[in-house]
Design an enzyme around this catalytic site. Structure first.
Site, PDB file in Angstrom:
ATOM      1  N   ASN A  91      16.578 -39.933 -38.943  1.00  0.00           N
ATOM      2  CA  ASN A  91      17.425 -40.867 -39.676  1.00  0.00           C
ATOM      3  C   ASN A  91      16.729 -41.167 -41.121  1.00  0.00           C
ATOM      4  O   ASN A  91      15.481 -41.363 -41.002  1.00  0.00           O
ATOM      5  CB  ASN A  91      17.941 -42.281 -38.944  1.00  0.00           C
ATOM      6  CG  ASN A  91      17.136 -43.407 -39.335  1.00  0.00           C
ATOM      7  OD1 ASN A  91      16.997 -44.141 -40.323  1.00  0.00           O
ATOM      8  ND2 ASN A  91      16.191 -43.553 -38.283  1.00  0.00           N
ATOM      9  N   ASN A 142      11.598 -45.133 -44.496  1.00  0.00           N
ATOM     10  CA  ASN A 142      12.848 -44.836 -45.337  1.00  0.00           C
ATOM     11  C   ASN A 142      13.063 -45.659 -46.670  1.00  0.00           C
ATOM     12  O   ASN A 142      13.957 -45.607 -47.435  1.00  0.00           O
ATOM     13  CB  ASN A 142      14.157 -44.699 -44.417  1.00  0.00           C
ATOM     14  CG  ASN A 142      14.100 -43.635 -43.310  1.00  0.00           C
ATOM     15  OD1 ASN A 142      13.640 -42.724 -43.689  1.00  0.00           O
ATOM     16  ND2 ASN A 142      14.451 -44.005 -42.083  1.00  0.00           N
ATOM     17  N   THR A 143      11.976 -46.670 -46.770  1.00  0.00           N
ATOM     18  CA  THR A 143      11.926 -47.438 -47.612  1.00  0.00           C
ATOM     19  C   THR A 143      10.479 -46.909 -48.547  1.00  0.00           C
ATOM     20  O   THR A 143       9.432 -47.273 -47.797  1.00  0.00           O
ATOM     21  CB  THR A 143      12.135 -49.232 -47.585  1.00  0.00           C
ATOM     22  OG1 THR A 143      13.393 -49.400 -46.762  1.00  0.00           O
ATOM     23  CG2 THR A 143      11.837 -49.845 -48.823  1.00  0.00           C
ATOM     24  N   LYS A 169       6.437 -54.756 -36.271  1.00  0.00           N
ATOM     25  CA  LYS A 169       6.960 -53.473 -35.765  1.00  0.00           C
ATOM     26  C   LYS A 169       6.067 -52.355 -36.544  1.00  0.00           C
ATOM     27  O   LYS A 169       6.098 -52.483 -37.910  1.00  0.00           O
ATOM     28  CB  LYS A 169       8.556 -53.128 -36.043  1.00  0.00           C
ATOM     29  CG  LYS A 169       8.789 -51.999 -35.231  1.00  0.00           C
ATOM     30  CD  LYS A 169      10.331 -51.868 -35.328  1.00  0.00           C
ATOM     31  CE  LYS A 169      10.762 -50.343 -34.439  1.00  0.00           C
ATOM     32  NZ  LYS A 169      12.340 -50.431 -34.200  1.00  0.00           N
ATOM     33  N   PHE A 206      17.814 -49.000 -44.265  1.00  0.00           N
ATOM     34  CA  PHE A 206      18.012 -50.537 -44.379  1.00  0.00           C
ATOM     35  C   PHE A 206      19.332 -50.884 -44.867  1.00  0.00           C
ATOM     36  O   PHE A 206      19.619 -51.861 -45.639  1.00  0.00           O
ATOM     37  CB  PHE A 206      17.098 -51.406 -45.006  1.00  0.00           C
ATOM     38  CG  PHE A 206      15.784 -51.377 -44.431  1.00  0.00           C
ATOM     39  CD1 PHE A 206      15.578 -50.824 -43.271  1.00  0.00           C
ATOM     40  CD2 PHE A 206      14.657 -51.971 -45.001  1.00  0.00           C
ATOM     41  CE1 PHE A 206      14.267 -50.729 -42.600  1.00  0.00           C
ATOM     42  CE2 PHE A 206      13.310 -51.808 -44.589  1.00  0.00           C
ATOM     43  CZ  PHE A 206      13.220 -51.370 -43.175  1.00  0.00           C
ATOM     44  N   ASN A 255       8.025 -47.590 -34.111  1.00  0.00           N
ATOM     45  CA  ASN A 255       9.057 -47.179 -35.136  1.00  0.00           C
ATOM     46  C   ASN A 255       9.193 -45.656 -35.068  1.00  0.00           C
ATOM     47  O   ASN A 255       8.363 -44.962 -34.401  1.00  0.00           O
ATOM     48  CB  ASN A 255       8.841 -47.560 -36.641  1.00  0.00           C
ATOM     49  CG  ASN A 255      10.120 -47.964 -37.441  1.00  0.00           C
ATOM     50  OD1 ASN A 255      11.118 -47.084 -37.247  1.00  0.00           O
ATOM     51  ND2 ASN A 255      10.115 -48.980 -38.141  1.00  0.00           N
ATOM     52  N   SER A 289       9.202 -48.802 -41.491  1.00  0.00           N
ATOM     53  CA  SER A 289      10.254 -47.673 -41.685  1.00  0.00           C
ATOM     54  C   SER A 289       9.631 -46.734 -42.520  1.00  0.00           C
ATOM     55  O   SER A 289       9.170 -47.282 -43.707  1.00  0.00           O
ATOM     56  CB  SER A 289      11.565 -48.582 -42.158  1.00  0.00           C
ATOM     57  OG  SER A 289      12.235 -47.459 -42.426  1.00  0.00           O
TER      58      SER A 289
END
Length: 360
Positions: A114, A180-181, A215, A118, A244, A178
């Site tokens: 993925n 993805n940021t 996390k 967010f 994560n 994450s």
């Protein structure tokens, strides 16, 4: 019901785009339809009840952040047998996330990739939604920074989000991992993390302290994990969620990597590494720091391995996507059977048992 899921419902959902199927699944949960496909008996042996960071859990299996990002199906997930639900990741301001497509299945690997970024309704709306329900399980809220906020301003952005959601959460998890940021994982470095944790804990005390967790990523070195554990203990962090998703692509073909592109990989390919990180945290904290183990849990044996390595609680995501509505209940009951077969009267007795055995 598992036959119906495996033979009919999952093939239909898996014929759709992964994010579209996820949206349909959430709608089925909100309307109560999904509950009809789960085992209605959600009672567990007393051995499955546990307490961590001052909270009581009917069983140790939770749904990881990312599944119910906006807190729309908390009690419905509890009805499927989850002992706790982690909502989010929630950001201070609403944001749409990354361009689609951004969620992919890798069926042969029982995995997902993925790069959602967010996508969520924002802290104010989600807090109001949680305030309006009578939660049937422990509810955590996972928070992150907005994409357009620089790391120099990240602590303030986290703080604003924290102030809004802390009153409606049983615990708050700080997502610093994450992939993805852009730049988010830099927040795991000592100086940035120390600033963030001190800022949040000061506000946490003002609001009436609740458990605060962090996390972390699976793609950290042992030295980096050691540093994070030391900071967590210094700032009285209640626990660590490990882990994560990973940016590694070990075991994937070149075609799979090309087809899915960037993003975090979860599921079976993450299982070994997440367990290694749990073991490392447990070792450096000497078992004093509660760990929520997440990554590649598909069977009761997978769950027990995480517990024996040092996890006090567990979270699932990919296993639930592939396993369907009865997954949480089946996993908890299966784990209970393993505990009984190994002579553990309570799950707490099994936490870190592999580490204790190896050092004996």
């Amino acid at each position: 019901m598992s036959i119906l899921w495996n033979k009919l419902i999952r093939p239909i959902l898996f014929s759709l785009d992964a994010e579209r199927a996820h949206e349909i699944g959430l709608t089925a949960l909100k309307t109560g339809l999904a509950s009809s496909f789960a085992d209605g008996d959600q009672t567990y042996s007393k051995a499955m009840g546990t307490e961590a960071f001052g909270l009581k859990f009917p069983n140790p299996v939770g749904i990881a952040a990312g599944f119910d990002k906006n807190g729309v199906a908390v009690n419905q997930l509890a009805s499927l047998g989850f002992g706790f639900v982690e909502v989010g990741t929630v950001t201070c301001e609403p944001q749409p996330g990354n361009p689609k497509p951004r969620l992919f299945r890798l069926r042969e690997h029982r995995a997902l990739i993925n790069r959602l970024g967010f996508n969520n309704d924002g802290a104010v709306e989600i807090a109001e939604r949680l305030r309006a329900i009578d939660p049937k399980c422990v509810v955590g809220v996972n928070i992150g920074k907005n994409k357009d906020v620089s790391n120099d301003e990240a602590a303030e952005n986290y703080l604003k989000c924290f102030e809004i959601v802390q009153p409606v959460a049983d615990y708050v998890a700080v997502n610093i991992s994450s992939p993805n940021t852009p730049g988010l994982r830099e927040m795991q470095k000592p100086e940035a993390l120390e600033d963030l944790l001190s800022t949040l804990q000061e506000k946490n005390r003002e609001l009436g302290a609740k458990p605060l967790l962090i996390k972390i990523a699976p793609d950290l070195t042992e030295a980096e994990i050691e540093s994070i554990v030391a900071l967590a203990e210094r700032y009285a962090i209640s626990g660590i969620i490990a882990t994560n998703t990973t940016i590694e692509r070990n075991g994937l073909t070149a075609e799979e990597v090309s087809r899915c592109g960037d993003g975090g990989l979860s599921g079976t390919p993450l299982k070994k590494r997440s367990t290694e990180v749990i073991a490392t945290i447990y070792r450096y904290s000497k078992g004093r720091l509660p760990i929520i183990g997440v990554g590649g849990i598909f069977t009761a044996e997978d769950a027990f391995e995480k517990v024996a390595t040092g996890a006090s609680l567990l979270q699932v995501y990919s296993g639930f996507v592939y396993g369907g509505p009865s997954f949480a209940g089946d996993l908890s009951r299966g784990l209970g059977e393993i505990l009984a077969s190994k002579g553990f009267a309570k799950i707490d007795e099994a936490v870190g048992s592999a580490a204790a055995h190896s050092s004996a």
